[in-house]
Design a protein around this motif. Structure first.
Motif, PDB file in Angstrom:
ATOM      1  N   GLN A 131       0.839  -1.190   0.000  1.00 42.55           N
ATOM      2  CA  GLN A 131       0.000   0.000   0.000  1.00 42.55           C
ATOM      3  C   GLN A 131       0.880   1.248   0.000  1.00 42.55           C
ATOM      4  OE1 GLN A 131      -3.640   0.223   0.314  1.00 42.55           O
ATOM      5  NE2 GLN A 131      -3.359  -1.845  -0.473  1.00 42.55           N
ATOM      6  N   ASP A 132       0.606   2.157  -0.928  1.00 41.87           N
ATOM      7  CA  ASP A 132       1.326   3.422  -0.994  1.00 41.87           C
ATOM      8  C   ASP A 132       0.685   4.383   0.007  1.00 41.87           C
ATOM      9  OD1 ASP A 132       2.652   5.757  -1.649  1.00 41.87           O
ATOM     10  OD2 ASP A 132       1.885   5.862  -3.697  1.00 41.87           O
ATOM     11  N   LEU A 133       1.475   4.934   0.904  1.00 46.73           N
ATOM     12  CA  LEU A 133       0.949   5.837   1.927  1.00 46.73           C
ATOM     13  C   LEU A 133       1.117   7.307   1.565  1.00 46.73           C
ATOM     14  CD1 LEU A 133       1.942   3.977   5.207  1.00 46.73           C
ATOM     15  CD2 LEU A 133      -0.186   3.863   3.898  1.00 46.73           C
ATOM     16  N   ASP A 134       1.591   7.596   0.363  1.00 48.53           N
ATOM     17  CA  ASP A 134       1.653   8.983  -0.091  1.00 48.53           C
ATOM     18  C   ASP A 134       0.323   9.281  -0.778  1.00 48.53           C
ATOM     19  OD1 ASP A 134       1.999  11.433  -1.278  1.00 48.53           O
ATOM     20  OD2 ASP A 134       3.872  10.917  -2.289  1.00 48.53           O
ATOM     21  N   PHE A 135      -0.517  10.057  -0.123  1.00 46.27           N
ATOM     22  CA  PHE A 135      -1.871  10.323  -0.602  1.00 46.27           C
ATOM     23  C   PHE A 135      -1.964  11.574  -1.473  1.00 46.27           C
ATOM     24  CE2 PHE A 135      -2.395   7.953   3.393  1.00 46.27           C
ATOM     25  CZ  PHE A 135      -3.089   6.854   2.894  1.00 46.27           C
ATOM     26  N   THR A 136      -0.821  12.191  -1.790  1.00 45.81           N
ATOM     27  CA  THR A 136      -0.844  13.439  -2.552  1.00 45.81           C
ATOM     28  C   THR A 136      -1.594  13.271  -3.873  1.00 45.81           C
ATOM     29  OG1 THR A 136       1.278  14.047  -1.564  1.00 45.81           O
ATOM     30  CG2 THR A 136       0.600  15.260  -3.540  1.00 45.81           C
ATOM     31  N   TYR A 137      -1.252  12.253  -4.631  1.00 46.93           N
ATOM     32  CA  TYR A 137      -1.909  12.033  -5.919  1.00 46.93           C
ATOM     33  C   TYR A 137      -3.390  11.734  -5.734  1.00 46.93           C
ATOM     34  CZ  TYR A 137      -3.195  10.013 -10.399  1.00 46.93           C
ATOM     35  OH  TYR A 137      -3.838   9.737 -11.580  1.00 46.93           O
ATOM     36  N   ASP A 138      -3.717  10.887  -4.740  1.00 51.45           N
ATOM     37  CA  ASP A 138      -5.116  10.529  -4.498  1.00 51.45           C
ATOM     38  C   ASP A 138      -5.959  11.761  -4.184  1.00 51.45           C
ATOM     39  OD1 ASP A 138      -4.958   7.266  -3.908  1.00 51.45           O
ATOM     40  OD2 ASP A 138      -3.162   8.380  -3.321  1.00 51.45           O
ATOM     41  N   VAL A 139      -5.405  12.647  -3.356  1.00 49.52           N
ATOM     42  CA  VAL A 139      -6.136  13.857  -2.975  1.00 49.52           C
ATOM     43  C   VAL A 139      -6.307  14.762  -4.191  1.00 49.52           C
ATOM     44  CG1 VAL A 139      -6.026  15.965  -1.575  1.00 49.52           C
ATOM     45  CG2 VAL A 139      -5.447  13.753  -0.551  1.00 49.52           C
ATOM     46  N   GLU A 140      -5.238  14.969  -4.955  1.00 50.38           N
ATOM     47  CA  GLU A 140      -5.320  15.819  -6.147  1.00 50.38           C
ATOM     48  C   GLU A 140      -6.304  15.248  -7.164  1.00 50.38           C
ATOM     49  OE1 GLU A 140      -4.111  18.876  -6.808  1.00 50.38           O
ATOM     50  OE2 GLU A 140      -3.481  18.829  -4.709  1.00 50.38           O
ATOM     51  N   GLU A 141      -6.237  13.936  -7.363  1.00 48.44           N
ATOM     52  CA  GLU A 141      -7.146  13.296  -8.318  1.00 48.44           C
ATOM     53  C   GLU A 141      -8.610  13.474  -7.887  1.00 48.44           C
ATOM     54  OE1 GLU A 141      -7.346   9.070 -10.604  1.00 48.44           O
ATOM     55  OE2 GLU A 141      -7.211   8.945  -8.413  1.00 48.44           O
ATOM     56  N   ARG A 142      -8.859  13.280  -6.620  1.00 49.51           N
ATOM     57  CA  ARG A 142     -10.232  13.406  -6.135  1.00 49.51           C
ATOM     58  C   ARG A 142     -10.707  14.846  -6.218  1.00 49.51           C
ATOM     59  NH1 ARG A 142     -12.250   9.783  -1.644  1.00 49.51           N
ATOM     60  NH2 ARG A 142     -11.199   8.209  -2.863  1.00 49.51           N
ATOM     61  N   LEU A 143      -9.849  15.794  -5.840  1.00 52.65           N
ATOM     62  CA  LEU A 143     -10.225  17.205  -5.911  1.00 52.65           C
ATOM     63  C   LEU A 143     -10.517  17.645  -7.348  1.00 52.65           C
ATOM     64  CD1 LEU A 143      -7.815  18.981  -3.398  1.00 52.65           C
ATOM     65  CD2 LEU A 143     -10.312  18.841  -3.244  1.00 52.65           C
ATOM     66  N   ASN A 144      -9.869  16.996  -8.309  1.00 52.75           N
ATOM     67  CA  ASN A 144     -10.046  17.368  -9.707  1.00 52.75           C
ATOM     68  C   ASN A 144     -11.016  16.475 -10.469  1.00 52.75           C
ATOM     69  OD1 ASN A 144      -8.189  19.711 -10.124  1.00 52.75           O
ATOM     70  ND2 ASN A 144      -6.765  18.252  -9.219  1.00 52.75           N
ATOM     71  N   SER A 145     -11.686  15.571  -9.756  1.00 58.70           N
ATOM     72  CA  SER A 145     -12.689  14.717 -10.396  1.00 58.70           C
ATOM     73  C   SER A 145     -13.936  15.530 -10.672  1.00 58.70           C
ATOM     74  CB  SER A 145     -13.047  13.530  -9.508  1.00 58.70           C
ATOM     75  OG  SER A 145     -11.932  12.694  -9.328  1.00 58.70           O
ATOM     76  N   PRO A 146     -14.558  15.338 -11.838  1.00 54.90           N
ATOM     77  CA  PRO A 146     -15.772  16.099 -12.153  1.00 54.90           C
ATOM     78  C   PRO A 146     -16.843  15.907 -11.084  1.00 54.90           C
ATOM     79  CG  PRO A 146     -15.005  14.873 -14.069  1.00 54.90           C
ATOM     80  CD  PRO A 146     -14.169  14.428 -12.890  1.00 54.90           C
ATOM     81  N   GLY A 147     -17.336  17.004 -10.566  1.00 56.87           N
ATOM     82  CA  GLY A 147     -18.423  16.955  -9.591  1.00 56.87           C
ATOM     83  C   GLY A 147     -18.002  16.659  -8.165  1.00 56.87           C
TER      84      GLY A 147
END
Length: 161
Positions: free
Chosen positions: A138-154
């Motif tokens: 499991q990758d514990l660096d959530f930076t990409y996950d947070v950015e991806e979610r913030l930029n997801s449509p809606g």
């Protein structure tokens, strides 16, 4: 033995006696009651109401008119009372001072860190107990996950699927 240790012993006894490995806690409760378990003292109406109020405060979200993002309106301030009990005070983000907001956000961040530490430990232990299987990483660096979610449509607007 602590209360949690007593309950854990009951769960383990249930698993041993039934042979079940994946358990439904309602079935465990029914089984334990049939075997003489003492039920906990029910909460008072006041305690239940206070818990409902806290749940409602935690669940209140608003939409920021500038960004269109929804945000948590009320923030918990965990404190220790003079008698040592933990208490939670609530503050509306609109009314929160910088120190209050910093305290609340830092507390939530520490909860996330605690979850991540336990996730990593669970991963490490499972991997060591299953050496013949592909290790879980499991990758514990959530930076990409947070950015991806913030930029997801809606996302964050109440419109996401």
């Amino acid at each position: 033995m602590t209360k949690n240790q007593q309950l854990q012993a009951l769960i383990n006894r249930y698993k041993q006696e039934t042979g079940e490995k994946v358990v439904d806690m309602e079935k465990v409760a029914d089984w334990a009651i049939r075997h003489g378990a003492i039920l906990p003292k029910p909460k008072t109406a006041r305690e239940l109401f206070a818990a409902q109020l806290a749940d409602a405060a935690r669940a209140e979200y608003r939409v920021d008119p500038k960004t269109g993002l929804s945000y948590r309106a009320n923030h918990a301030l965990r404190k220790r009372a003079r008698d040592g009990r933990q208490m939670v005070l609530w503050v509306d983000m609109e009314d929160a001072t910088r120190p209050q907001m910093l305290w609340s956000l830092a507390d939530r961040r520490q909860q996330m860190v605690g979850d991540a530490v336990h996730l990593k430990i669970d991963e490490m232990i499972w991997n060591s107990k299953h050496p013949d299987e592909e290790p879980i990483q499991q990758d514990l660096d959530f930076t990409y996950d947070v950015e991806e979610r913030l930029n997801s449509p809606g996302y964050g607007t109440g419109e996401a699927a």
